[in-house]
Motif scaffolding. Structure first.
Motif, PDB file in Angstrom:
ATOM      1  N   LEU A  30      -7.663  -0.158 -15.543  1.00 50.47           N
ATOM      2  CA  LEU A  30      -7.246  -1.490 -15.204  1.00 50.47           C
ATOM      3  C   LEU A  30      -6.282  -2.138 -16.384  1.00 50.47           C
ATOM      4  CD1 LEU A  30      -9.989  -3.296 -13.308  1.00 50.47           C
ATOM      5  CD2 LEU A  30      -7.854  -2.600 -12.468  1.00 50.47           C
ATOM      6  N   LEU A  85      -8.310  -0.337  -5.448  1.00 44.60           N
ATOM      7  CA  LEU A  85      -7.786  -0.819  -6.540  1.00 44.60           C
ATOM      8  C   LEU A  85      -6.409  -1.597  -5.923  1.00 44.60           C
ATOM      9  CD1 LEU A  85      -7.106  -0.787  -9.518  1.00 44.60           C
ATOM     10  CD2 LEU A  85      -5.814   1.250  -9.383  1.00 44.60           C
ATOM     11  N   ASN A 130      -7.585  -6.758 -14.545  1.00 45.43           N
ATOM     12  CA  ASN A 130      -7.289  -6.933 -16.021  1.00 45.43           C
ATOM     13  C   ASN A 130      -6.585  -8.315 -16.353  1.00 45.43           C
ATOM     14  OD1 ASN A 130      -4.601  -7.072 -14.594  1.00 45.43           O
ATOM     15  ND2 ASN A 130      -3.944  -4.979 -14.989  1.00 45.43           N
TER      16      ASN A 130
END
Length: 293
Positions: free
Chosen positions: A119, A259, A140
């Motif tokens: 990330l 993700l 992130n």
């Protein structure tokens, strides 16, 4: 050429063999039954499993014979307990029976150090890990400043649906907010079909209905949409308008964690994301200095 068996037939035979294999591995002593004499069958007898599960012997026998009979989630739950199934085996049992587990007790998706490192290395592209309930499990720095100051949001509120319908910063960042919220609610409804009995899903739904009239109106439409990517326009409070391609990378089954990345659609957006990443890094350094780290 031999005919291909229907999927339902294959599933029933797999279920029958799975039940038989689990029954044969358990000794009577493990479930509080006397060992008895002249035991020809390894493990438990069918009538013993039926007794422990409070179901009829004939019915359970038909189940192990792959007969075409209906099995309720409550009976599957009783069988799972009687056969001492672990969480993985229990999940497999319900999957083979094509039923929804009323008490799944599944562990939360684990965000590994390697996934967190990935990330961070995706920056300046905003990225996070979400589950199918839209909980933000990790993110992130760029994502943390993309729609709101996510680090300032309590962990229990870090859910995209909750933020989209209740957080003023998040809502101000989405250019086409009504359409995006309607689409997100439709995706949530599609995902929830597999989790109707789970307390966490029901609690989130009740919380949203109690907090947002807009959500109640959208939810009442009963719209359903599957997950997919889309170009999004966000107006970030720090760097301005961003044109982003929303992309999902599944980390398991499509109903599981994923993700989520926001890839810039043009060079101007990329430059603005780089500025946002630098801003987030500066805020992080200042926070560490203030804390004496």
């Amino acid at each position: 050429m031999s005919p291909v068996a229907p999927a339902s037939d294959v599933r029933r035979h797999e279920l029958a063999e799975f039940l038989r294999s689990r029954r044969e591995r358990i000794t009577p002593e493990q479930v509080g039954l006397p060992p008895g004499r002249r035991r020809r069958t390894p493990g438990l007898r069918r009538e013993e499993v039926a007794q422990l599960s409070a179901v009829g012997v004939t019915w359970y026998t038909w189940l192990e014979q792959a007969r075409d009979i209906q099995v309720s989630p409550q009976v599957l739950d009783a069988l799972a307990r009687a056969l001492l199934l672990d969480p993985s085996e229990r999940s497999h049992l319900f999957a083979l029976a094509g039923a929804l587990d009323p008490t799944p007790n599944a562990p939360c998706p684990r965000v590994t150090p390697a996934l967190r490192a990935m990330l961070d290395q995706l920056g300046p592209i905003p990225a996070c890990v979400q589950n199918s309930r839209y909980d933000i499990l990790a993110h992130n720095r760029t994502y943390g400043r993309l729609l709101c100051d996510l680090d300032a949001v309590p962990p229990e509120d870090r859910n995209c649906l909750w933020l989209a319908f209740t957080n003023p910063q998040w809502r101000a960042s989405v250019v086409d907010l009504p359409d995006m919220n309607r689409l997100m609610a439709a995706k949530f409804r599609a995902s929830m079909a597999e989790h109707l009995a789970e307390p966490a899903w029901k609690a989130l739904l009740a919380r949203l209905e109690g907090a947002s009239a807009e959500f109640r109106e959208v939810w009442a439409r009963h719209e359903v949409v599957t997950q997919g990517g889309k170009t999004k326009y966000l107006r970030n409070a720090h760097v301005g308008l961003l044109s982003l391609e929303h992309t999902n990378l599944w980390l398991g089954p499509t109903a599981g964690p994923r993700l989520v990345m926001y890839v810039p659609c043009d060079e101007e957006t990329r430059e603005r994301l780089e500025r946002l990443q630098a801003l987030a890094a500066g805020d992080r350094a200042q926070a560490l200095a203030s804390a004496g780290v």
